[in-house]
Design an enzyme around this catalytic site. Structure first.
Site, PDB file in Angstrom:
ATOM      1  CG  HIS A  13      -7.711   9.539  44.318  1.00  0.00           C
ATOM      2  ND1 HIS A  13      -6.563   9.923  44.990  1.00  0.00           N
ATOM      3  CD2 HIS A  13      -8.617  10.524  44.550  1.00  0.00           C
ATOM      4  CE1 HIS A  13      -6.771  11.094  45.571  1.00  0.00           C
ATOM      5  NE2 HIS A  13      -8.009  11.480  45.313  1.00  0.00           N
ATOM      6  CG  HIS A  15     -12.936  12.927  45.958  1.00  0.00           C
ATOM      7  ND1 HIS A  15     -12.501  13.265  47.225  1.00  0.00           N
ATOM      8  CD2 HIS A  15     -11.834  12.970  45.158  1.00  0.00           C
ATOM      9  CE1 HIS A  15     -11.195  13.521  47.182  1.00  0.00           C
ATOM     10  NE2 HIS A  15     -10.771  13.345  45.949  1.00  0.00           N
ATOM     11  CG  LEU A  16     -18.061   7.465  46.067  1.00  0.00           C
ATOM     12  CD1 LEU A  16     -18.465   6.115  46.659  1.00  0.00           C
ATOM     13  CD2 LEU A  16     -18.640   7.619  44.663  1.00  0.00           C
ATOM     14  NE  ARG A  17     -17.168  15.955  46.380  1.00  0.00           N
ATOM     15  CZ  ARG A  17     -15.917  16.366  46.384  1.00  0.00           C
ATOM     16  NH1 ARG A  17     -15.105  16.076  47.397  1.00  0.00           N
ATOM     17  NH2 ARG A  17     -15.413  17.058  45.392  1.00  0.00           N
ATOM     18  CG  ASN A  41     -11.733  14.771  50.703  1.00  0.00           C
ATOM     19  OD1 ASN A  41     -12.222  13.716  50.285  1.00  0.00           O
ATOM     20  ND2 ASN A  41     -11.426  15.781  49.926  1.00  0.00           N
ATOM     21  CE  LYS A  96      -5.358  11.828  49.378  1.00  0.00           C
ATOM     22  NZ  LYS A  96      -6.600  12.212  48.714  1.00  0.00           N
ATOM     23  CG  HIS A 135      -3.422  16.260  47.711  1.00  0.00           C
ATOM     24  ND1 HIS A 135      -4.624  16.490  47.084  1.00  0.00           N
ATOM     25  CD2 HIS A 135      -2.601  17.260  47.307  1.00  0.00           C
ATOM     26  CE1 HIS A 135      -4.531  17.582  46.335  1.00  0.00           C
ATOM     27  NE2 HIS A 135      -3.318  18.085  46.462  1.00  0.00           N
ATOM     28  CG  HIS A 169      -4.229  13.399  42.807  1.00  0.00           C
ATOM     29  ND1 HIS A 169      -3.190  14.125  43.324  1.00  0.00           N
ATOM     30  CD2 HIS A 169      -5.200  13.416  43.753  1.00  0.00           C
ATOM     31  CE1 HIS A 169      -3.520  14.566  44.525  1.00  0.00           C
ATOM     32  NE2 HIS A 169      -4.741  14.139  44.807  1.00  0.00           N
ATOM     33  CG  ASP A 241      -8.730  13.583  42.379  1.00  0.00           C
ATOM     34  OD1 ASP A 241      -9.481  13.479  43.379  1.00  0.00           O
ATOM     35  OD2 ASP A 241      -7.992  14.565  42.195  1.00  0.00           O
ATOM     36  CG  HIS A 245     -17.025  20.585  43.389  1.00  0.00           C
ATOM     37  ND1 HIS A 245     -16.953  20.788  44.747  1.00  0.00           N
ATOM     38  CD2 HIS A 245     -15.795  20.183  43.015  1.00  0.00           C
ATOM     39  CE1 HIS A 245     -15.722  20.526  45.173  1.00  0.00           C
ATOM     40  NE2 HIS A 245     -14.999  20.146  44.145  1.00  0.00           N
ATOM     41  CB  ALA A 257     -10.087  22.199  43.098  1.00  0.00           C
TER      42      ALA A 257
END
Lengths: 336, 336
Positions: A13, A15-17, A41, A96, A135, A169, A241, A245, A257
């Protein structure tokens, strides 16, 4: 000196943006993991084959010559059907599902969980063997959202018994208990939810860099998560996860978050498992379970972790990691 | 147009700090309130007559020619006894007890709550008619701290039946329930705990300017607080716990606890009570109950509030208030 060698560690899980953030964070995961399940996302979310291929290409460019497999996902839409998904089945590892508006960039997600409305998409995924990652939070009170979602997980698990459903998560004892009630329910657990409770976020000073969704819960919840992680319950997989940011979005009147853990995840997990005398289970938690559950064949990578302390940088680019400026008791000695 | 006229409004829990912060915030309270109970947790805390007189003088200088009575408090120490307190009884309105380390500048507070250890000080206060104000939180899990403290409130109430004990800034249904079980238990309630729950602090974005101690709790807790505030339960008094911190201390990796509400408190309370059809009870909640319970005779002040909206400034000095940049439905029309 104590050491542990991990083969093909996986982060299920991540997030690489995109854009510059992707270029900052992707190499950090790619350095120590063999592969990761990449969350879709983005803005706009990854919702078709072309976007998925473009994003995969961006990731491969960002990681340069690291050996790393980005396992791609689509952002769930109720209108997905067999004809849409079948040609993509080889290129995607999971879909997802986000409840609408529940977390960062989830505005286009699902509202309500009507089984019949979801049936065409979920039946197609079931038939094609595409896992569904969820999620799982309702729109309820922040400490109750995941607990309230458990009946929805269970309803879906019963309605689609051949669909692999991953509770992403998880943060509560209730989710842990649901795991063994349904053969097709699985879970990922983050590093930070094994380490912190709401006390760490808001019990002393308020700590925005520990703020994430789902929010960290009660001590008894963390204990339940630790139990299944440390025993490497076969249906439980590590999923960081890790959610970067920029600092200005965290230390702000409205703090985004996400906890950024990718670069410290393996040393911190080794320290945690060693402290509990469970180092022998780390391989399963952070790799083997995911390989078996998802039937993955990740690229070869051998990560040697030792109990030599590492000082965690204050920032990676403009992103503040977990344990920024602090020392972790373990570090990566080599990656082959 | 709807209006309400308040006579001698009182804020029975106020942090004015010292130095430049005092000069920024004191006039804002002094403008609309007749008086306030001034918290003693400076660095170092106010622990003797000279400090109390010096602090009172600083406050009077800061408010200029506003009509405002600072009701002074001492920071509780177990070693206080009759001989120490008796000469100060006329100059102080209450003594404030902090558990050690539980909130901003509370390091020198009480560890453990052994009734016998506290007996000399509390018996003296009881005899001298000096109320005891308590920040009632244990060192437990952040959502349980106040609930866990209720038995301590009750033990003290029983052990010192003639001592007026004020449960400060209560946030839970359990504290509300304790109110009527002991004739000598009273409570203050803040504006923000009537408005927000943990959802507002951490349910969407994380909002440091809403972070305070005790942390905002569950919806059912807020309902319990609203019920006794709106009915102006005779043992319940408004205490803003307005607690200014400079912006850089709030929007930071470790955010200080405190919501700055002093300049918006009366209009926001009027709006809240009006919305619930309880405007007729506001006078008692924000003045009369405190006058009667503490036997105060505050300077004359008549505050006229009307349902004309006000735009709340983004900052007062370097302090971000509640509702910064937003509109409140009510405003202060005149102060005489």
């Amino acid at each position: 000196m104590t050491e542990v060698i991990l083969h093909q560690p996986l982060d299920m899980h991540l997030h690489l943006r995109d854009g510059e953030m992707l270029r900052t964070v992707a190499p950090l995961s790619a350095h120590s993991f063999s592969g990761a399940l990449i969350m879709p996302n983005l803005v706009p979310p990854v919702t078709d084959g072309q976007m998925l291929r473009d994003y995969r290409q961006q990731i491969l460019e960002a990681i340069g010559d690291e050996t790393f497999e980005p396992y791609m996902t689509l952002f769930f839409k109720p209108e997905y059907d067999f004809d849409f998904l079948a040609p993509l089945a080889e290129e995607l590892t999971a879909v997802k599902l986000y409840p609408a508006g529940i977390t960062t960039n989830s505005e286009g997600g699902v509202s309500g969980f009507d089984v019949e409305e979801l049936r065409p998409a979920l039946s197609a995924m079931s038939e094609l063997g595409i896992p569904l990652c969820i999620h799982g939070e309702t729109g309820g009170f922040v400490m109750d959202r995941e607990k309230e979602f458990v009946p929805i997980y269970e309803e879906l698990a019963v309605a689609f018994p051949d669909l692999m459903i991953v509770m992403e998560h998880i943060t509560t004892a209730e989710s842990v208990e649901a795991l063994d009630r349904h053969p097709n329910l699985y879970a990922t657990i983050t590093l930070h939810h094994l380490l912190i409770t709401l006390d760490d976020v808001a019990g002393g000073m308020l700590r925005p860099h520990l703020f994430c969704k789902p929010i960290a819960k009660r001590p008894e919840d963390r204990e339940a998560l630790l139990r299944v992680a440390l025993e490497a319950h076969p249906k439980v997989m590590f999923g960081s996860d890790s959610a970067p940011h920029p600092r200005h979005a965290k230390e702000a009147p409205g703090c985004a978050a996400g906890v950024f853990t990718a670069p410290v995840a393996l040393p911190a997990l080794a320290e945690l498992f060693a402290r509990h005398g469970k180092l022998e289970n780390l391989q399963r938690f952070v790799g083997t379970n995911a390989q078996e559950n998802y039937e993955l064949d990740p690229p070869k990578k051998k990560v040697r972790l030792v109990d030599t302390p590492m000082k965690v940088p204050e920032k990676y680019g403009d992103v503040v990691p977990l344990f920024a400026g602090e020392e972790i008791g373990w570090s990566i000695a080599s990656v082959e």
